[in-house]
Design a protein around this motif. Structure first.
Motif, PDB file in Angstrom:
ATOM      1  N   ARG A  52      -2.124  -5.876   8.438  1.00  0.00           N
ATOM      2  CA  ARG A  52      -2.482  -5.129   7.232  1.00  0.00           C
ATOM      3  C   ARG A  52      -2.005  -3.675   7.319  1.00  0.00           C
ATOM      4  O   ARG A  52      -1.477  -3.122   6.354  1.00  0.00           O
ATOM      5  CB  ARG A  52      -3.996  -5.169   7.007  1.00  0.00           C
ATOM      6  CG  ARG A  52      -4.431  -4.438   5.740  1.00  0.00           C
ATOM      7  CD  ARG A  52      -5.938  -4.562   5.514  1.00  0.00           C
ATOM      8  NE  ARG A  52      -6.320  -5.942   5.362  1.00  0.00           N
ATOM      9  CZ  ARG A  52      -6.234  -6.617   4.225  1.00  0.00           C
ATOM     10  NH1 ARG A  52      -5.753  -6.023   3.144  1.00  0.00           N
ATOM     11  NH2 ARG A  52      -6.599  -7.875   4.154  1.00  0.00           N
ATOM     12  N   SER A  53      -2.158  -3.056   8.485  1.00  0.00           N
ATOM     13  CA  SER A  53      -1.728  -1.664   8.638  1.00  0.00           C
ATOM     14  C   SER A  53      -0.219  -1.528   8.468  1.00  0.00           C
ATOM     15  O   SER A  53       0.269  -0.591   7.833  1.00  0.00           O
ATOM     16  CB  SER A  53      -2.152  -1.130  10.016  1.00  0.00           C
ATOM     17  OG  SER A  53      -3.550  -1.097  10.127  1.00  0.00           O
ATOM     18  N   CYS A  55       4.497  -0.643   2.122  1.00  0.00           N
ATOM     19  CA  CYS A  55       4.298  -0.553   0.677  1.00  0.00           C
ATOM     20  C   CYS A  55       3.993   0.859   0.202  1.00  0.00           C
ATOM     21  O   CYS A  55       3.726   1.072  -0.977  1.00  0.00           O
ATOM     22  CB  CYS A  55       3.178  -1.497   0.249  1.00  0.00           C
ATOM     23  SG  CYS A  55       3.629  -3.229   0.485  1.00  0.00           S
ATOM     24  N   SER A  56       4.026   1.821   1.098  1.00  0.00           N
ATOM     25  CA  SER A  56       3.871   3.223   0.687  1.00  0.00           C
ATOM     26  C   SER A  56       5.236   3.732   0.248  1.00  0.00           C
ATOM     27  O   SER A  56       5.928   4.455   0.971  1.00  0.00           O
ATOM     28  CB  SER A  56       3.323   4.052   1.851  1.00  0.00           C
ATOM     29  OG  SER A  56       3.131   5.384   1.478  1.00  0.00           O
ATOM     30  N   CYS A  62       4.374  -4.012  -4.720  1.00  0.00           N
ATOM     31  CA  CYS A  62       5.075  -3.635  -3.493  1.00  0.00           C
ATOM     32  C   CYS A  62       6.470  -4.220  -3.566  1.00  0.00           C
ATOM     33  O   CYS A  62       6.852  -5.029  -2.743  1.00  0.00           O
ATOM     34  CB  CYS A  62       4.300  -4.153  -2.284  1.00  0.00           C
ATOM     35  SG  CYS A  62       5.031  -3.694  -0.696  1.00  0.00           S
ATOM     36  N   GLN A  74       0.659  -1.915   4.757  1.00  0.00           N
ATOM     37  CA  GLN A  74       0.360  -0.728   3.965  1.00  0.00           C
ATOM     38  C   GLN A  74       1.425   0.349   4.149  1.00  0.00           C
ATOM     39  O   GLN A  74       1.775   1.057   3.206  1.00  0.00           O
ATOM     40  CB  GLN A  74      -1.024  -0.192   4.332  1.00  0.00           C
ATOM     41  CG  GLN A  74      -2.148  -1.091   3.839  1.00  0.00           C
ATOM     42  CD  GLN A  74      -3.517  -0.598   4.252  1.00  0.00           C
ATOM     43  OE1 GLN A  74      -3.660   0.137   5.234  1.00  0.00           O
ATOM     44  NE2 GLN A  74      -4.540  -1.007   3.526  1.00  0.00           N
ATOM     45  N   TRP A  86      -2.642   0.238  -3.162  1.00  0.00           N
ATOM     46  CA  TRP A  86      -3.519   0.042  -2.016  1.00  0.00           C
ATOM     47  C   TRP A  86      -4.737  -0.802  -2.358  1.00  0.00           C
ATOM     48  O   TRP A  86      -5.088  -0.989  -3.503  1.00  0.00           O
ATOM     49  CB  TRP A  86      -3.997   1.388  -1.468  1.00  0.00           C
ATOM     50  CG  TRP A  86      -2.848   2.257  -1.108  1.00  0.00           C
ATOM     51  CD1 TRP A  86      -2.396   3.326  -1.789  1.00  0.00           C
ATOM     52  CD2 TRP A  86      -1.978   2.102   0.005  1.00  0.00           C
ATOM     53  NE1 TRP A  86      -1.305   3.862  -1.176  1.00  0.00           N
ATOM     54  CE2 TRP A  86      -1.016   3.131  -0.066  1.00  0.00           C
ATOM     55  CE3 TRP A  86      -1.909   1.198   1.062  1.00  0.00           C
ATOM     56  CZ2 TRP A  86      -0.023   3.278   0.875  1.00  0.00           C
ATOM     57  CZ3 TRP A  86      -0.911   1.349   1.995  1.00  0.00           C
ATOM     58  CH2 TRP A  86       0.015   2.369   1.897  1.00  0.00           C
ATOM     59  N   THR A  87      -5.420  -1.296  -1.342  1.00  0.00           N
ATOM     60  CA  THR A  87      -6.651  -2.035  -1.518  1.00  0.00           C
ATOM     61  C   THR A  87      -7.762  -1.053  -1.832  1.00  0.00           C
ATOM     62  O   THR A  87      -8.119  -0.218  -1.004  1.00  0.00           O
ATOM     63  CB  THR A  87      -7.000  -2.806  -0.219  1.00  0.00           C
ATOM     64  OG1 THR A  87      -5.940  -3.690   0.067  1.00  0.00           O
ATOM     65  CG2 THR A  87      -8.284  -3.577  -0.382  1.00  0.00           C
ATOM     66  N   LEU A 108      -3.225  -5.272  -3.101  1.00  0.00           N
ATOM     67  CA  LEU A 108      -1.911  -4.720  -3.402  1.00  0.00           C
ATOM     68  C   LEU A 108      -1.196  -5.594  -4.427  1.00  0.00           C
ATOM     69  O   LEU A 108      -1.110  -6.798  -4.269  1.00  0.00           O
ATOM     70  CB  LEU A 108      -1.109  -4.675  -2.110  1.00  0.00           C
ATOM     71  CG  LEU A 108       0.277  -4.111  -2.162  1.00  0.00           C
ATOM     72  CD1 LEU A 108       0.195  -2.606  -2.313  1.00  0.00           C
ATOM     73  CD2 LEU A 108       1.032  -4.480  -0.919  1.00  0.00           C
TER      74      LEU A 108
END
Length: 509
Positions: free
Chosen positions: A302-303, A309-310, A120, A306, A104-105, A117
């Motif tokens: 961006r959301s 990439c979780s 990912c 994220q 994460w950032t 990041l």
């Protein structure tokens, strides 16, 4: 951030070896192949390998990367667990600990910019809406969103790979995962996409992508999560449920990004109002993302990035085919005979062939028994399907008596040393009555979380077979008079393993 602020480490570097209490380390590639010790489940005991703990946590991919390490006080107890292909050990206490964060950032003190990041790694199929509903202008806005998302993912040779499919009357694959591994080339390809028009056949596009897109010929990489990002304007023209089921069963994480949801006066035109719930990997809110208007999509890139990439939250990456441990317990008694023994091995090879056997996938081990037991190969002795199949077919026939109960105990203690409830399966093949007690060892194995299939041939007593097998008995007990009938059981066993895995996955938190 400055590379001078990063501390390069080896795979064996322990948390206690680090001087700073808050540091970003650079782990090298290939640590999964290195012998490392990891203690705990997070926080980790400071005696643990930092890179090994990062792999266990899911904060690091196979090609290495950056991880933030935060030192903490010691714990009175560190719990063992198995995660992301790494088995951590328990420890009663240790003087200090550390926790990890990555992906994460995060603003780090002393860095000239936020740490973006960096890890990912996944294979992504973007399904764009190219229907007549969206129109040329909003299609261009969709391209801008996809381009920004791709830029944020930092596509690269060792990073994320992205391919693209357009949904219309018929799906059209524009480019595959291996087409563009440089960001500038990928962004240019997105910019050059041509609007198609036609119906919003989203289900057809999901099915096409699940069946044809994720192949090695198209650049799919072993061990990388497979993600499908489905863009849709309004609602689909066709059914998405069956296509989404196939995608889930194939280990594909389907995200649905819905833009401009149908208004109240349009709901009567929507054939299935629950299409979002049915299309995604899991209806838990994580895999669905709604954006009110195409004009605001880039603000949400961006959301969405994220979420993609979780990696720990990609619940559909794990399937029965790539996440189980299968032990074969093979009767090598004199009554079987050499020719029949080879048929038993063919039967077991047929089961193994159905699974994705690898160092990060499913594992297969084998024990042969008479009065004695012989470990033919352990669950982690072979990291490829080819090596496993060769080892299985190369087992030599022992000949002797039949002590099935002792063999079950031996397999429980030696084959499944790190039990994973809902993931461990023991397939027992026998042709006769055991000379020892089988009920006690079978119950002990099942209490440890091992699911037992009993496969009987010829003179194997049905009562003994049912006493060994797990519940429900009818699903886990198989019998044939002739050894030639074993091959018919291959699809039954594979299907039952997958059914058990799915049912256990649903009840686990």
């Amino acid at each position: 951030f400055c590379l001078s602020d990063v501390d390069p480490v080896s795979c064996e570097t322990r948390g206690s070896d680090l001087e700073l209490d808050d540091v970003v380390v650079l782990c090298p590639p290939g640590c999964r192949r290195t012998r490392m010790s990891v203690f705990g489940t997070g926080p980790y005991a400071a005696v643990s390998s930092v890179c090994g703990a990062a792999l266990h946590r899911g904060a690091l991919g196979p090609s290495g990367g950056l991880v933030r390490v935060l030192k903490q006080r010691g714990q009175h107890s560190y719990v063992s667990s198995y995660a992301n292909g790494i088995q951590s050990l328990g420890l009663s206490r240790w003087t200090s600990s550390f926790s990890l964060s990555g992906r994460w950032t995060l603003p780090f003190p002393g860095f000239s910019a936020p740490l973006m990041l960096v890890d990912c790694q996944m294979d992504v199929a973007v399904v764009m809406d190219s229907s007549r509903n969206i129109g040329q202008r909003r299609f261009n806005l969709q391209k801008n969103f996809v381009a920004k998302l791709a830029a944020m993912l930092r596509v690269g040779a060792s990073g994320p790979h992205v391919g693209l499919i357009q949904a219309s009357d018929s799906p059209k694959t524009e480019f595959v995962l291996s087409s563009y591994t440089q960001p500038k080339d990928l962004l240019f390809a997105i910019k050059e996409l041509t609007y198609l028009g036609g119906d919003t056949n989203t289900g057809k596009a999901i099915l096409h992508t699940a069946e044809t897109f994720f192949t090695q010929e198209n650049g799919m990489r072993r061990g990388h999560p497979r993600v499908m990002v489905v863009m849709i304007d309004g609602w689909p023209s066709d059914d998405v449920e069956q296509a989404a089921i196939l995608a889930r069963e194939s280990g594909i994480n389907v995200f649905l990004v819905s833009v401009a949801k149908p208004a109240a006066e349009e709901l009567s035109m929507v054939a299935d109002r629950d299409f979002m719930k049915k299309a995604v990997c899991k209806d838990n809110g994580f895999f669905s993302y709604s954006i009110p208007s195409w004009f605001s999509t880039t603000k949400h890139a961006r959301s969405v990035m994220q979420r993609l990439c979780s990696l720990d939250s990609l619940l559909c990456s794990k399937t029965c085919y790539n996440s189980v441990n299968i032990g074969f317990l093979i009767d090598g008694s004199s009554s079987v005979g050499m020719d029949n023994f080879k048929m038993v091995l063919d039967f077991l090879a047929g089961i193994a062939q159905s699974f994705d056997i690898s160092d990060i996938g499913s594992h297969v081990g084998a024990v042969q028994f008479t009065y004695d037991q012989r470990m033919e190969f352990g669950l982690f002795d072979h990291s490829t399907k080819e090596d496993t199949m060769n080892a299985l077919r190369g087992i030599s026939y022992m000949s002797g008596g039949t002590s099935t109960g002792s063999a079950i105990s031996y397999a429980t203690q030696n084959l499944f040393r790190h039990p994973r409830r809902g993931h461990d399966f023991l397939v027992v093949v026998t042709d006769g009555q055991s000379y020892d007690d089988i009920r006690g060892p079978a119950m002990a194995a099942q209490r440890q979380g091992i699911t037992i299939f009993s496969v009987g041939v010829a003179w194997a007593p049905l009562d003994d077979l049912r006493a060994m097998s797990s519940e429900p008995k009818d699903r886990h007990t198989l019998f044939t008079r002739e050894f030639t009938g074993l091959l018919d059981f291959i699809p039954l066993v594979v299907r039952s393993i997958c059914q058990d895995f799915t049912e256990n996955s649903e009840i686990r938190p």
